[in-house]
Design a protein around this motif. Structure first.
Motif, short mmCIF file in Angstrom:
data_model
loop_
_atom_site.label_atom_id
_atom_site.label_comp_id
_atom_site.label_asym_id
_atom_site.label_seq_id
_atom_site.Cartn_x
_atom_site.Cartn_y
_atom_site.Cartn_z
N ARG A 90 -4.38 7.12 7.91
CA ARG A 90 -4.28 6.67 6.53
C ARG A 90 -5.01 7.60 5.57
NH1 ARG A 90 -4.89 0.14 7.00
NH2 ARG A 90 -3.26 -0.11 8.54
N ALA A 91 -5.87 8.47 6.10
CA ALA A 91 -6.66 9.34 5.24
C ALA A 91 -5.83 10.48 4.68
CB ALA A 91 -7.85 9.90 5.99
N HIS A 92 -4.83 10.96 5.40
CA HIS A 92 -4.04 12.10 4.96
C HIS A 92 -2.57 11.75 5.05
CE1 HIS A 92 -7.64 14.51 5.02
NE2 HIS A 92 -7.89 14.11 6.26
N GLY A 93 -1.77 12.47 4.34
CA GLY A 93 -0.33 12.31 4.45
C GLY A 93 0.21 11.33 3.43
N PRO A 94 1.52 11.15 3.43
CA PRO A 94 2.14 10.26 2.44
C PRO A 94 1.77 8.81 2.68
CG PRO A 94 3.76 10.96 4.07
CD PRO A 94 2.50 11.74 4.34
N ALA A 95 1.81 8.05 1.60
CA ALA A 95 1.49 6.62 1.71
C ALA A 95 2.57 5.92 2.51
CB ALA A 95 1.39 6.01 0.31
N ARG A 96 2.13 5.02 3.35
CA ARG A 96 3.08 4.29 4.19
C ARG A 96 3.46 2.99 3.52
NH1 ARG A 96 0.77 4.30 10.16
NH2 ARG A 96 1.03 2.12 9.66
N ARG A 97 4.71 2.63 3.67
CA ARG A 97 5.18 1.35 3.13
C ARG A 97 4.93 0.27 4.17
NH1 ARG A 97 9.39 1.58 -1.15
NH2 ARG A 97 9.34 3.72 -1.85
N PRO A 98 4.73 -0.95 3.72
CA PRO A 98 4.55 -2.03 4.69
C PRO A 98 5.83 -2.23 5.49
CG PRO A 98 4.60 -2.88 2.44
CD PRO A 98 4.62 -1.39 2.36
N GLU A 99 5.67 -2.53 6.76
CA GLU A 99 6.82 -2.68 7.64
C GLU A 99 7.60 -3.95 7.33
OE1 GLU A 99 3.77 -1.87 8.87
OE2 GLU A 99 4.21 0.22 9.29
N SER A 100 6.92 -5.00 6.89
CA SER A 100 7.61 -6.27 6.66
C SER A 100 8.06 -6.34 5.21
CB SER A 100 6.69 -7.44 6.98
OG SER A 100 5.57 -7.41 6.13
N GLY A 101 9.31 -6.64 4.99
CA GLY A 101 9.83 -6.84 3.65
C GLY A 101 10.31 -5.56 2.99
N GLY A 102 9.59 -4.50 3.08
CA GLY A 102 9.98 -3.23 2.50
C GLY A 102 9.89 -3.21 0.98
N GLY A 103 9.51 -4.30 0.33
CA GLY A 103 9.43 -4.35 -1.12
C GLY A 103 8.03 -4.07 -1.62
N HIS A 104 7.87 -4.21 -2.89
CA HIS A 104 6.56 -3.99 -3.50
C HIS A 104 5.83 -5.31 -3.65
CE1 HIS A 104 8.75 -0.37 -4.69
NE2 HIS A 104 7.56 0.20 -4.70
N ARG A 105 4.54 -5.26 -3.46
CA ARG A 105 3.71 -6.43 -3.70
C ARG A 105 3.31 -6.45 -5.16
NH1 ARG A 105 -1.36 -6.76 0.03
NH2 ARG A 105 -1.51 -4.70 -0.81
N ALA A 106 3.14 -7.64 -5.70
CA ALA A 106 2.67 -7.76 -7.08
C ALA A 106 1.18 -7.42 -7.12
CB ALA A 106 2.89 -9.18 -7.59
N ALA A 107 0.79 -6.76 -8.18
CA ALA A 107 -0.62 -6.42 -8.36
C ALA A 107 -1.42 -7.71 -8.55
CB ALA A 107 -0.79 -5.52 -9.58
N PRO A 108 -2.67 -7.75 -8.09
CA PRO A 108 -3.47 -8.98 -8.21
C PRO A 108 -3.64 -9.42 -9.66
CG PRO A 108 -4.60 -7.37 -6.83
CD PRO A 108 -3.38 -6.71 -7.37
N TRP A 109 -3.72 -8.48 -10.59
CA TRP A 109 -3.92 -8.84 -11.99
C TRP A 109 -2.62 -9.30 -12.65
CZ3 TRP A 109 -4.57 -3.96 -10.01
CH2 TRP A 109 -3.58 -3.05 -10.30
N ALA A 110 -1.48 -9.07 -11.98
CA ALA A 110 -0.19 -9.49 -12.54
C ALA A 110 0.16 -10.92 -12.13
CB ALA A 110 0.90 -8.54 -12.08
N ALA A 111 -0.60 -11.50 -11.23
CA ALA A 111 -0.33 -12.87 -10.78
C ALA A 111 -0.64 -13.83 -11.92
CB ALA A 111 -1.20 -13.20 -9.57
N PRO A 112 0.10 -14.91 -12.04
CA PRO A 112 -0.17 -15.87 -13.12
C PRO A 112 -1.53 -16.52 -12.95
CG PRO A 112 1.45 -16.76 -11.58
CD PRO A 112 1.21 -15.33 -11.18
N VAL A 113 -2.21 -16.66 -14.05
CA VAL A 113 -3.54 -17.25 -14.05
C VAL A 113 -3.40 -18.71 -14.48
CG1 VAL A 113 -5.84 -17.16 -15.09
CG2 VAL A 113 -4.58 -15.05 -14.63
N PRO A 114 -3.95 -19.63 -13.70
CA PRO A 114 -3.83 -21.03 -14.10
C PRO A 114 -4.61 -21.29 -15.39
CG PRO A 114 -5.29 -20.83 -12.22
CD PRO A 114 -4.68 -19.48 -12.46
#
Length: 107
Positions: free
Chosen positions: A19-43
């Motif tokens: 993980r220290a070198h080379g291209p960023a790896r995508r997560p194996e499950s889902g293949g999509g993007h995760r929402a940023a923590p700050w983009a989650a709705p705040v109650p």
């Protein structure tokens, strides 16, 4: 002293962190993007009822406005107003917080 004739290193080489070198790896499950923590709705916070503590009537009778020297009269449950105008006909208004009149003028 003799040197071994080999291309292999004689000392142990630590394995590289993949993980220290080379291209960023995508997560194996889902293949999509995760929402940023700050983009989650705040109650929304629960509404708190306004403090209904009133100023002691004996204290209200002796309080004076620090700007005009006038008597402070209650506007509603959480504000006091001077009976004399300060500048340009404006009467200073002071908040009451937790039963305490805050007579420090706002800037």
């Amino acid at each position: 002293m003799t040197v071994p004739a080999t291309t292999q290193p004689t000392h142990a080489v630590p394995a590289e962190n993949p993980r220290a070198h080379g291209p960023a790896r995508r997560p194996e499950s889902g293949g999509g993007h995760r929402a940023a923590p700050w983009a989650a709705p705040v109650p929304a916070p629960e509404p708190t009822p306004p403090a209904t503590t009133v100023l002691d009537p004996g204290l209200a009778a002796i309080l004076r406005c620090p700007l005009t020297g006038g008597t402070l009269i209650p506007v509603d449950a959480d504000r006091l107003m001077s009976d004399r105008p300060f500048r340009d006909g404006v009467h200073p208004v002071y908040p009451i917080r937790n039963g305490i009149a805050c007579l420090c003028p706002d800037r």
